[in-house]
Design a protein around this motif. Structure first.
Motif, mmCIF file in Angstrom:
data_model
loop_
_atom_site.group_PDB
_atom_site.id
_atom_site.type_symbol
_atom_site.label_atom_id
_atom_site.label_comp_id
_atom_site.label_asym_id
_atom_site.label_seq_id
_atom_site.Cartn_x
_atom_site.Cartn_y
_atom_site.Cartn_z
ATOM 1 N N TRP A 525 0.835 -1.200 0.000
ATOM 2 C CA TRP A 525 0.000 0.000 0.000
ATOM 3 C C TRP A 525 0.872 1.254 0.000
ATOM 4 N N SER A 526 0.256 2.365 -0.369
ATOM 5 C CA SER A 526 0.927 3.663 -0.242
ATOM 6 C C SER A 526 0.724 4.187 1.166
ATOM 7 N N CYS A 527 1.620 5.070 1.605
ATOM 8 C CA CYS A 527 1.453 5.741 2.889
ATOM 9 C C CYS A 527 1.678 7.228 2.686
ATOM 10 N N ASN A 561 2.230 -5.168 4.379
ATOM 11 C CA ASN A 561 0.931 -4.586 4.736
ATOM 12 C C ASN A 561 0.455 -5.260 6.022
ATOM 13 N N THR A 563 -2.593 -5.042 9.386
ATOM 14 C CA THR A 563 -3.855 -4.464 9.879
ATOM 15 C C THR A 563 -3.988 -4.794 11.357
ATOM 16 N N TYR A 580 -1.915 -0.340 8.053
ATOM 17 C CA TYR A 580 -0.615 0.333 8.130
ATOM 18 C C TYR A 580 0.346 -0.275 7.110
ATOM 19 N N VAL A 581 1.290 0.589 6.662
ATOM 20 C CA VAL A 581 2.434 0.122 5.887
ATOM 21 C C VAL A 581 3.562 -0.118 6.875
ATOM 22 N N ARG A 650 -1.907 3.704 6.275
ATOM 23 C CA ARG A 650 -2.105 3.478 4.836
ATOM 24 C C ARG A 650 -2.833 4.659 4.214
ATOM 25 N N ARG A 652 -5.119 5.763 0.791
ATOM 26 C CA ARG A 652 -5.891 5.177 -0.313
ATOM 27 C C ARG A 652 -5.453 5.709 -1.681
#
Length: 802
Positions: A525-527, A561, A563, A580-581, A650, A652
């Protein structure tokens, strides 16, 4: 008259008849009695005396004891004077009526003792010398018997009359024939003749009737208790019913009634008291069984529990029967947390309570599985006449201990936060002035370095000074990062790309002895974070890992990744649930013990030798991550390496590739003779900026405050750029100056400078997001790039290279 007296009277009457017959047979010239009659008279058991008209004795069959002679003597000489009158009257009545008269007299007995006599005075007719015959019998014995009978009767009557109980005699018809007393002085005649059952309440009448009939039918006594209603209230009696034998059958029954009202009241009170006691015991047992704490009662002499409640069973995980076979030492570990023996310490505490010193203390028990249970125990001796019992109140304080540990942790965090705040206030207080000084120093060193007439030796010194200024500026940034007071420039970051770009730098920085491995998760994911600060985080962690492996080792950087939902065993209380990343940096170096781990995030704490570290690397990491709404964990053990985990929220959004800028190409834009208005309340900073802009081909005009700047804007319509410090003297901030200037000159480009970039974020002085911010200290090239971007209208939250 008693039966012996009646027999004596019949004998005297027979003797009187004989006397009459004898007198009738005598001749006038002969003796009053003939010889045969005399013999018969002398043999008679009674005394016989014949009296003439003068009441003198003419004949006596025998003399009474103590009497020498009677012939010719008056009969009154032998009687007490007090009886003379009565005797004369009786004799006169006998003569007058011609009927015998009875008279009792007192005399002397056989042995001279007093005696009583019964006398019949009989009139004699037909003989001129004898007028009366006196027949006397000694009735002293009979009189004594009568007196004794009368005494017995009087005693019996007194006993019955004054008996404390009521005595009744009841006939076969159940009617009362006799009663010695009544309640409340009720007349006896109101009771005699009434049926015995009529004086009790209706529910007891059958009982009374049955008791009376039982005695009449069986002749055996019985008893019962009954209640009587009276004017003065209710009364209770205990009644014994017995037979009165007449002949060979039960003619009547006796009823002895004892009032037991007080006893019944006492028994009622005792039953009530017992009922209340039982109820109290039930309440006590309920309170004990449902008490919030575990309750035990311990017998000191036999070393066992004698009572426990349900909570004690639950606390120790044992049944009541199992607990009653144990003592305190058997539900405690062998040693207490302080190292003392549980058995010895328990008996010492118990002895204190036995001696009247109640004690409250913390104690570790254990359940049936051996799991320790921290408890608070209260001991007090229970009153008992011959046993030494101690009551223990036990409260499981596991949650309290956890709360205390949490409070201690929060206290440490508060202390840490206070340190952060103090350091932040200190850093923020000096950052503006310190960065202004560094700006002047760095700019001056750069100008010396780029001056063609400067010797190589001076240029080398200038470069050394410039490098020192850059380190000083970096140190200030670290302090601000640790104190969470640096202005972050968050962007959508691809963590994998950032690690990949940083890897080459790390290999050059760490040296060949450190083997670097990266494990980057696919689909990461991006952060959202400040990429420059995140890059510094990776660099700082890698440098710390290198220092922990002086002889070389392995450094691994991983991404993933993760959670947190707040329910997993790995979830921390301070980690908010969410996605979270995850960035993980771990090494196989020397590691750290718990004492070091508790301090690693504190500012200026370092295990490195003096001069080898500032102690701000991990502090900066901690401050940046927390400021970015993330979390950081560190795990380490001596000789087992160290692992640091960073979790950033994280995003979106998807990270876009960074556009190539003039700064990236290394080309510094030229001024092309455009006019720049420079506003700063520090004269040295203004002078350096003016000189640098002049070298870049710009024309300049300067102002020390907002008023002077607005005046220049009004007089110089060809001003192409406003370059202003955020914090200005004179009461007007740089952003406020910019708003006023753009009101005068619509679309005027603005470039801000700040010695403490946090000033640019304060309420009332917030820099608009479309304007470029150049952080002090800055280099000659950084100034050129920032001015070029501002003039091109390419606003950015951060100037290139700043």
């Amino acid at each position: 008259m008693t039966e012996p007296l009646r027999e004596r009277r019949r004998a005297l009457l027979q003797e009187l008849e004989q006397v009459d017959a004898a007198l009738a047979a005598t001749t006038p010239e002969g003796s009053p009695v003939d010889a045969s009659w005399r013999r018969a008279a002398e043999a008679a058991p009674q005394y016989l005396a014949l009296l003439d008209g003068t009441r003198r004795v003419r004949y006596v069959n025998r003399l009474q004891p103590g009497v020498r002679a009677l012939d010719g003597r008056s009969i009154f000489e032998f009687l007490p004077a007090g009886q003379h009158t009565e005797l004369r009257r009786i004799m006169d009545d006998a003569v007058a009526s011609g009927l015998p008269q009875y008279f009792e007299s007192e005399g002397s007995g056989t042995n001279g003792e007093p005696a009583w006599y019964s006398n019949w005075i009989v009139p004699v007719s037909g003989h001129e010398d004898v007028r009366l015959a006196v027949i006397a019998a000694d009735v002293t014995h009979e009189r004594q018997i009568v007196r004794e009978h009368e005494d017995d009767r009087s005693l019996l009557e007194s006993l019955v009359t004054h008996a404390p109980d009521s005595v009744l005699v009841v006939g076969r018809d159940h009617r009362i024939q006799f009663i010695n007393r009544t309640r409340a002085d009720r007349p006896l005649e109101d009771v005699v003749g009434q049926r015995a059952e009529s004086f009790v309440t209706a529910e007891h009448r059958d009982q009374v009737h049955a008791a009376i009939e039982h005695v009449f039918e069986t002749g055996r006594p019985t008893s019962y208790e009954t209640r009587v209603e009276a004017d003065e209230g209710e009364a209770w009696f205990s009644v014994r019913v017995g037979p009165v034998i007449q002949g060979d059958r039960v003619g009547r029954v006796s009823m002895v009634s004892t009032e037991i009202t007080d006893r019944v009241i006492r028994e009622r009170a005792r039953r009530e008291e017992q009922s209340q006691l039982a109820e109290s015991e039930r309440r006590f047992r309920t309170l004990v069984d449902h008490a919030p704490e575990a309750l035990v009662i311990f017998d000191v002499d036999n070393g066992r529990f004698v009572d426990v409640n349900d909570n004690a069973c639950r606390l120790f995980g044992l049944s009541r029967a199992q607990l009653l076979e144990r003592g305190p030492g058997e539900v405690s570990p062998e040693l207490q947390p302080d190292g003392s023996s549980s058995g010895v310490a328990a008996m010492s505490r118990i002895q204190d309570s036995v001696e009247g010193r109640p004690s409250v203390f913390e104690w570790t028990h254990c359940d049936a599985s051996g799991t320790p249970i921290p408890c608070e125990v209260r001991l007090v001796r229970l009153p008992h006449k011959d046993r030494r019992w101690v009551r223990g109140s036990i409260i499981d304080i596991s949650e309290r201990k956890e709360a205390e540990a949490e409070r201690e942790r929060l206290t440490l965090e508060l202390a840490q936060g206070q340190k952060l705040q103090a350091l932040g206030q200190l850093t923020g207080g000096v950052a503006h002035d310190f960065n202004n000084l560094l700006t002047v120093i760095m700019g001056s060193m750069e100008l010396i370095d780029i001056d063609s007439q400067t010797s190589e030796r001076v240029r080398a010194h200038a470069r050394q000074a410039l490098a020192a200024c850059e380190r000083a500026a970096a140190l200030t940034q670290r302090l601000l990062a640790f104190a969470r007071r640096q202005p972050l420039r968050p962007q959508i970051v691809d963590m994998n790309a950032l690690v990949t770009e940083t890897e080459a730098l790390l290999r050059r920085t760490l040296g060949g002895g450190i083997r670097i491995a990266t494990r980057l998760a696919e689909g990461l994911w991006s952060c959202e974070a400040d990429p420059a600060q995140l890059e510094n985080v990776v660099l700082n962690l890698a440098i710390n890992a290198r220092d922990a492996m002086p002889d070389g080792g392995n450094l691994t950087i991983e991404t993933a990744n993760v959670t947190f939902d707040g329910t997993g065993a790995a979830d921390d209380d301070d980690v908010a649930p969410g996605a979270y990343v995850h960035l993980s940096v771990h090494d196989d170096g020397c590691g750290m013990d718990d004492a070091v781990l508790r301090q690693v995030f504190e500012p200026f704490f370092t295990t490195k030798p003096a001069g080898r570290g500032s102690g701000l690397g991990l502090s900066m990491v901690y401050g940046f991550v927390k400021q970015s709404r993330g979390h950081v964990r560190i795990h380490s053990e001596p000789d087992s390496g160290t692992r640091v985990d960073v979790f950033l929220p994280r995003s979106r959004s998807v990270a876009a590739p960074a556009p190539r800028s003039a700064a990236a190409s290394g080309v510094v834009p030229r001024g092309e003779d455009r006019l720049v208005l420079v506003v700063d309340d520090e004269a040295a900073v203004r002078a350096l900026v003016l000189q640098s802009l002049g070298r870049l081909g710009y024309r300049t005009v300067e102002a020390a405050d907002a008023a002077a700047a607005l005046d220049h804007l009004g007089r110089n319509p060809d001003i192409a750029l406003l370059l202003s410090d955020v914090s200005l003297g004179g009461g007007v901030s740089g952003p406020e100056l910019a708003r006023r200037a753009q009101a005068l000159r619509l679309g005027l480009p603005v470039l801000f400078m700040s010695g403490y970039a946090q000033d640019a974020m304060r309420d009332g002085g917030k820099v608009p997001p479309d304007m470029v911010l150049l952080e002090k200290p800055f280099t000659h090239d950084q100034l050129g790039h920032a001015v070029g971007r501002a003039l091109r209208g390419a606003g950015s939250p951060r100037a290139p290279g700043a």
